[in-house]
Design an enzyme around this catalytic site. Structure first.
Site, PDB file in Angstrom:
ATOM      1  N   LYS A 137       0.832  -1.218   0.000  1.00 11.15           N
ATOM      2  CA  LYS A 137       0.000   0.000   0.000  1.00 11.15           C
ATOM      3  C   LYS A 137       0.855   1.253   0.000  1.00 11.15           C
ATOM      4  O   LYS A 137       0.468   2.265  -0.579  1.00 11.15           O
ATOM      5  CB  LYS A 137      -0.952   0.003   1.200  1.00 11.15           C
ATOM      6  CG  LYS A 137      -2.142  -0.934   0.996  1.00 11.15           C
ATOM      7  CD  LYS A 137      -3.340  -0.519   1.821  1.00 11.15           C
ATOM      8  CE  LYS A 137      -4.531  -1.396   1.516  1.00 11.15           C
ATOM      9  NZ  LYS A 137      -5.679  -1.147   2.386  1.00 11.15           N
ATOM     10  N   LYS A 219      -3.970 -10.768  -6.774  1.00 12.53           N
ATOM     11  CA  LYS A 219      -5.227 -10.924  -6.011  1.00 12.53           C
ATOM     12  C   LYS A 219      -6.335 -10.036  -6.582  1.00 12.53           C
ATOM     13  O   LYS A 219      -6.065  -8.900  -6.979  1.00 12.53           O
ATOM     14  CB  LYS A 219      -4.923 -10.508  -4.561  1.00 12.53           C
ATOM     15  CG  LYS A 219      -6.017 -10.778  -3.572  1.00 12.53           C
ATOM     16  CD  LYS A 219      -5.712 -10.115  -2.235  1.00 12.53           C
ATOM     17  CE  LYS A 219      -6.112  -8.668  -2.224  1.00 12.53           C
ATOM     18  NZ  LYS A 219      -6.227  -8.021  -0.930  1.00 12.53           N
ATOM     19  N   LYS A 222     -10.725  -4.844  -4.549  1.00 16.61           N
ATOM     20  CA  LYS A 222     -11.800  -3.843  -4.692  1.00 16.61           C
ATOM     21  C   LYS A 222     -11.327  -2.631  -5.471  1.00 16.61           C
ATOM     22  O   LYS A 222     -12.088  -2.005  -6.160  1.00 16.61           O
ATOM     23  CB  LYS A 222     -12.146  -3.278  -3.298  1.00 16.61           C
ATOM     24  CG  LYS A 222     -12.943  -4.107  -2.377  1.00 16.61           C
ATOM     25  CD  LYS A 222     -13.189  -3.267  -1.096  1.00 16.61           C
ATOM     26  CE  LYS A 222     -13.245  -4.100   0.135  1.00 16.61           C
ATOM     27  NZ  LYS A 222     -12.288  -3.807   1.164  1.00 16.61           N
TER      28      LYS A 222
HETATM   29  P1  TYM Z   1     -10.528  -6.225   3.342  1.00 16.72           P
HETATM   30  O1  TYM Z   1     -11.578  -5.192   3.510  1.00 16.72           O
HETATM   31  O2  TYM Z   1      -9.427  -5.935   2.381  1.00 16.72           O
HETATM   32  O3  TYM Z   1     -11.178  -7.596   2.909  1.00 16.72           O
HETATM   33  C1  TYM Z   1     -12.243  -8.169   3.644  1.00 16.72           C
HETATM   34  C2  TYM Z   1     -12.131  -9.675   3.654  1.00 16.72           C
HETATM   35  O4  TYM Z   1     -12.111 -10.184   2.312  1.00 16.72           O
HETATM   36  C3  TYM Z   1     -10.970 -11.024   2.144  1.00 16.72           C
HETATM   37  N1  TYM Z   1     -10.499 -10.868   0.759  1.00 16.72           N
HETATM   38  C4  TYM Z   1     -10.297 -11.889  -0.076  1.00 16.72           C
HETATM   39  N2  TYM Z   1     -10.451 -13.218   0.076  1.00 16.72           N
HETATM   40  C5  TYM Z   1     -10.178 -14.000  -0.979  1.00 16.72           C
HETATM   41  N3  TYM Z   1      -9.754 -13.519  -2.186  1.00 16.72           N
HETATM   42  C6  TYM Z   1      -9.579 -12.194  -2.380  1.00 16.72           C
HETATM   43  N4  TYM Z   1      -9.195 -11.739  -3.556  1.00 16.72           N
HETATM   44  C7  TYM Z   1      -9.858 -11.310  -1.295  1.00 16.72           C
HETATM   45  N5  TYM Z   1      -9.815  -9.972  -1.149  1.00 16.72           N
HETATM   46  C8  TYM Z   1     -10.199  -9.711   0.121  1.00 16.72           C
HETATM   47  C9  TYM Z   1      -9.948 -10.507   3.136  1.00 16.72           C
HETATM   48  O5  TYM Z   1      -8.979 -11.482   3.438  1.00 16.72           O
HETATM   49  C10 TYM Z   1     -10.828 -10.168   4.301  1.00 16.72           C
HETATM   50  O6  TYM Z   1     -11.110 -11.321   5.068  1.00 16.72           O
HETATM   51  N6  TYM Z   1      -7.723  -5.611   7.407  1.00 16.72           N
HETATM   52  C11 TYM Z   1      -8.902  -6.229   6.894  1.00 16.72           C
HETATM   53  C12 TYM Z   1     -10.172  -5.826   7.603  1.00 16.72           C
HETATM   54  C13 TYM Z   1     -10.107  -5.980   9.079  1.00 16.72           C
HETATM   55  C14 TYM Z   1     -10.268  -7.194   9.791  1.00 16.72           C
HETATM   56  C15 TYM Z   1     -10.166  -6.851  11.171  1.00 16.72           C
HETATM   57  C16 TYM Z   1     -10.484  -8.509   9.401  1.00 16.72           C
HETATM   58  C17 TYM Z   1      -9.916  -5.001   9.989  1.00 16.72           C
HETATM   59  N7  TYM Z   1      -9.946  -5.511  11.259  1.00 16.72           N
HETATM   60  C18 TYM Z   1     -10.248  -7.811  12.151  1.00 16.72           C
HETATM   61  C19 TYM Z   1     -10.577  -9.468  10.405  1.00 16.72           C
HETATM   62  C20 TYM Z   1     -10.460  -9.119  11.769  1.00 16.72           C
HETATM   63  C21 TYM Z   1      -9.053  -5.843   5.431  1.00 16.72           C
HETATM   64  O7  TYM Z   1      -8.504  -4.884   4.967  1.00 16.72           O
HETATM   65  O8  TYM Z   1      -9.926  -6.634   4.754  1.00 16.72           O
END
Ligand code: TYM
Length: 355
Positions: A137, A219, A222
């Protein structure tokens, strides 16, 4: 899990013993979250949200819309506001029942930021420097490498540890952050005696890393600027089918799961998640057929599975009052649990309290 154990119990004695254990043993706790940044993709759905819906009967679950994480990258305030409610609406539309799950918005529970400050003082600069998501990032947003982006995993640790979560269902990209959470929890516990539950990541067999449809070595994200690279949870059927038809594959024609066929393997993983079929069954189903038929089938399976989510989402977004009620009730319950942990932490580190 307990329901499965009950189904497997053959004698009345076994069933009674399970019921007794259930009456005394509290359910394991789950915490997870999604950032409200842009339209969620099938990566978010298959890697996280869809799996959450399978856990709601057997675990005590908390799901957060992590809007405080979102501002580590510059956001348009109106878009962030909209995306926050949209993300909550996707949780509900995907099938999370507010009677069974606590769903809330991170900024409504101030304990997240408060615990994050404390944990910042128990997390090492070197540890944070090793986080691959920070490296990615900060390269992508070179003009805004702010301290929040760097300490982001500490806020994530606070999210999880506040609720004494046992399991954290996420995609593979978050595994390193959960390992850091474990290290910080263990360090704090070693200094002050047992304070935090040390959580485990919880990942399904398939779908933990859905790849871009245009570059299957990357990957699905979004924020990808190429719209054909991502399938959004809320895309309509025609759009979904068009995107799958354009998906990058290879010059071969055989539908086979293999490391040297990343495009086809990614489509197989997506098809498997939406249909429940394993890779052998998928290979057989498309034996002698070309990629055209296969891509169409993946597109249809995806679109048909998401159609009810999309229509429920539209209904929910028209009922803002209901979304607010869910968020308010969720925040009240989450705050209650979070305060218990935060008070314990404050006492242990030596912060004074009024009697
Ligand atoms: P974020 O918002 O990027 O993504 C949310 C969830 O989606 C999963 N994910 C994916 N899984 C499979 N293939 C993909 N291409 C893919 N893209 C995203 C992510 O692994 C995630 O589970 N830091 C985290 C959010 C967060 C969080 C937490 C998660 C903040 N605090 C505490 C768990 C526990 C994040 O940016 O996810």
């Amino acid at each position: 899990m307990q329901n499965k154990r009950m189904a497997a119990a053959t004698t009345r004695k076994d069933r009674l013993s399970i019921m007794n254990q259930e009456a005394t043993a509290p359910k394991k706790r789950i915490f997870s979250g999604v950032q409200p940044t842009g339209n969620l993709t099938i990566g978010n759905y298959l890697g996280a949200i869809k799996n959450w819906t399978t856990l709601q009967d057997d675990y005590e679950c908390l799901y957060c819309v992590v809007n405080q994480h979102a501002i580590t990258v510059r956001q348009d305030p109106a878009a962030l506001r909209r995306a926050t409610y949209e993300t909550l609406a996707v949780y509900l539309a995907a099938g999370l029942d507010p009677e069974k799950n606590t769903m809330f918005i991170q900024s409504h529970v101030s304990a997240h930021a408060e615990l994050a400050w404390v944990l910042n003082c128990y997390t090492m600069f070197g540890e944070l420097s090793r986080m691959t998501q920070f490296k990615d990032k900060s390269a992508k947003h070179a003009d805004n490498v702010n301290a929040g982006l760097f300490t982001y995993p500490v806020l994530m640790a606070a999210d999880i540890l506040l609720y004494q979560a046992d399991l954290v269902p996420v995609g593979i990209d978050q595994k390193q952050h959960i390992e850091l959470t474990r290290d910080v929890a263990e360090r704090f516990n070693a200094i002050y005696s047992n304070t935090f539950t040390v959580p485990e990541p919880y990942m399904p067999k398939t779908g933990t890393k859905i790849m871009s449809l245009q570059d299957p070595t990357k990957k699905m994200s979004k924020s990808d600027e190429n719209e054909n690279a991502t399938v959004r949870i809320l895309d309509d059927k025609d759009t979904i089918i068009r995107k799958f038809k354009r998906a990058v594959t290879d010059s071969d024609t055989v539908v086979r799961y293999s490391e040297d066929k990343p495009g086809v393997s990614n489509l197989m993983a997506i098809y498997s998640c939406f249909t429940g079929k394993d890779f052998d069954a998928i290979e057989k189903e498309f034996e002698g057929k070309g990629y055209g038929d296969f891509k169409l089938a993946v597109g249809e399976a995806c679109a048909d599975s998401l159609a009810p989510v999309r229509s429920r989402f539209t209904e929910l977004m028209a009922d803002k009052a209901y979304l607010e009620t869910v968020a308010k009730e969720g925040a009240a319950r989450a705050s209650y649990l979070a305060r218990k942990t935060l008070s314990k932490v404050y006492r242990k580190v030596g912060f004074v309290e009024f009697k």
